[in-house]
Scaffold this active site. Sequence first.
Site, PDB file in Angstrom:
ATOM      1  N   GLY A 270     -20.307 -68.803 -52.627  1.00 19.14           N
ATOM      2  CA  GLY A 270     -20.756 -70.125 -52.196  1.00 19.14           C
ATOM      3  C   GLY A 270     -22.121 -70.459 -52.756  1.00 19.14           C
ATOM      4  CB  SER A 271     -24.480 -73.084 -51.786  1.00 18.15           C
ATOM      5  OG  SER A 271     -24.845 -72.807 -50.445  1.00 18.15           O
TER       6      SER A 271
ATOM      7  CD  GLU B 205     -22.636 -74.295 -58.805  1.00 12.01           C
ATOM      8  OE1 GLU B 205     -21.672 -73.724 -59.334  1.00 12.01           O
ATOM      9  OE2 GLU B 205     -23.187 -73.888 -57.768  1.00 12.01           O
TER      10      GLU B 205
ATOM     11  CD  GLU C 203     -19.395 -66.576 -57.698  1.00 15.46           C
ATOM     12  OE1 GLU C 203     -20.293 -67.440 -57.865  1.00 15.46           O
ATOM     13  OE2 GLU C 203     -18.195 -66.849 -57.618  1.00 15.46           O
TER      14      GLU C 203
ATOM     15  CB  CYS D 169     -18.022 -70.413 -59.239  1.00 18.15           C
ATOM     16  SG  CYS D 169     -16.751 -69.188 -59.607  1.00 18.15           S
TER      17      CYS D 169
ATOM     18  CE  LYS E  87     -16.976 -70.449 -41.477  1.00 19.88           C
ATOM     19  NZ  LYS E  87     -16.989 -71.629 -42.359  1.00 19.88           N
TER      20      LYS E  87
END
Length: 439
Positions: free
Chosen positions: A186-187, A343, A209, A244, A133
């Site tokens: 992602g977040s 972040e 991650e 990242c 996805k």
Amino acid sequence: MDRAVAAARRAFDDGRWSRAAPAYRKKVLHKLADLIEANALELAVLGVRDNGTEIGMALKAEPGSAAGTFRYYAEALDKVYGEIAPTAPGILGLVHKEPVGVVGAIVPWNFPLMIGSWKLAPALAAGNSVVLKPAETASLSLLKLAELAAEAGLPDGVLNVVTGAGSVTGEALAMSMDVDVLVFTGSGGVGRRLLEYSARSNLKRCYLELGGKSPNVVFADAPDLEQAAKVSAAGIFRNAGQVCVAGSRLLVEESIHDEFVEALSRHAAAMKVGNPLDLTTNIGAVNNLTQLEGNLNFVTKAIEEGAEIALGGSRIMQDTGGYFMEPTVLKGVKPEHNVAQNEVFGPVLAVTPFASDEDAVAIANSTKFGLAAGVWTSNLSRAHNMVRNIQAGVVHVNTYGGPDGTVPLGGVKQSGNGHDKSMHAFDKYFDLKTAWMQL
């Protein structure tokens, strides 16, 4: 999404790929790598149109990296052996490594082809079926990759790419009772939801991650301070800071603080922000308006908390349209400030001075993240001690960025779990099965 998962399950269960000879899987994945290289420019441009990465970086980081990743795991897949346990006489203990089944993968918009390949290549090499996805704002290169995989001879149903909103297709994938492993970059907020979905469904394993707030620590005895400034600027501002592992916190020894910030700001100011399809561009576009507004809000909040702008801080309007932001350097940032703790995922660098090695380590470890870090020093003992004491999955020494596929990438603390890249990535995609045999 339900149809894609069902197709992946059928493909896995009937063995068209999962029980295929390693030599056959190797041939197909090498062919896919060839096709990625042959279509590199198209793949890079598709990605740039989606995510705004400067084309010079995209060519290397996206199709270039993806082709290398598929070649690495194509070569590695028939070097993965089981084990014979050292048991008592009359007993044979075998440990088999078997593909886990159906892998669900959710990847972000910043480097979709590169990060997608980090998930796809080892999962497919291990014999699994995959449902991928992409992010809503960056799916074109991964849809093209699916076409190339079919052209390479990957059997139907083994790789499925399904686009759509995370709240719809992402949730459906994570809630599926027929997905065995879920991998995600992602977040942290989305990562937490995926863990909840796992608990509410079939307890699928989740490897996450979740980004970072990576400290880049510069000591006065760095071997080349000018080079350190240049590399550190690239380490935060390339791809508009949407990396990242970006070195988004700069920790500078007090005795060189002012001169180093001036040097880094000079290198940053020389970086051209503009059309990402222009080969002379050094910093491309911010992916979307929400992200740009968030970046600018971080700057506003930092100023309110007492930081000063040494460079940038504003949006840049371009006649090409899109969302662009000046490379921004904030000095006088304290470890507890919002911009030092959270972040940004944009071209915003927070600079903090430090007085000693112990002070540097304490500041470096003062966030909830632990993905990457950098250390600049000529002292070998100091370098080793900093690598040991900084809480991060990757610590660069006298460089920043660039580890290839031979070494793992993963985080500690709230930067996630599990590893992409290297042979260690296989750990997510194999199950261990013991055979205990009386002879």
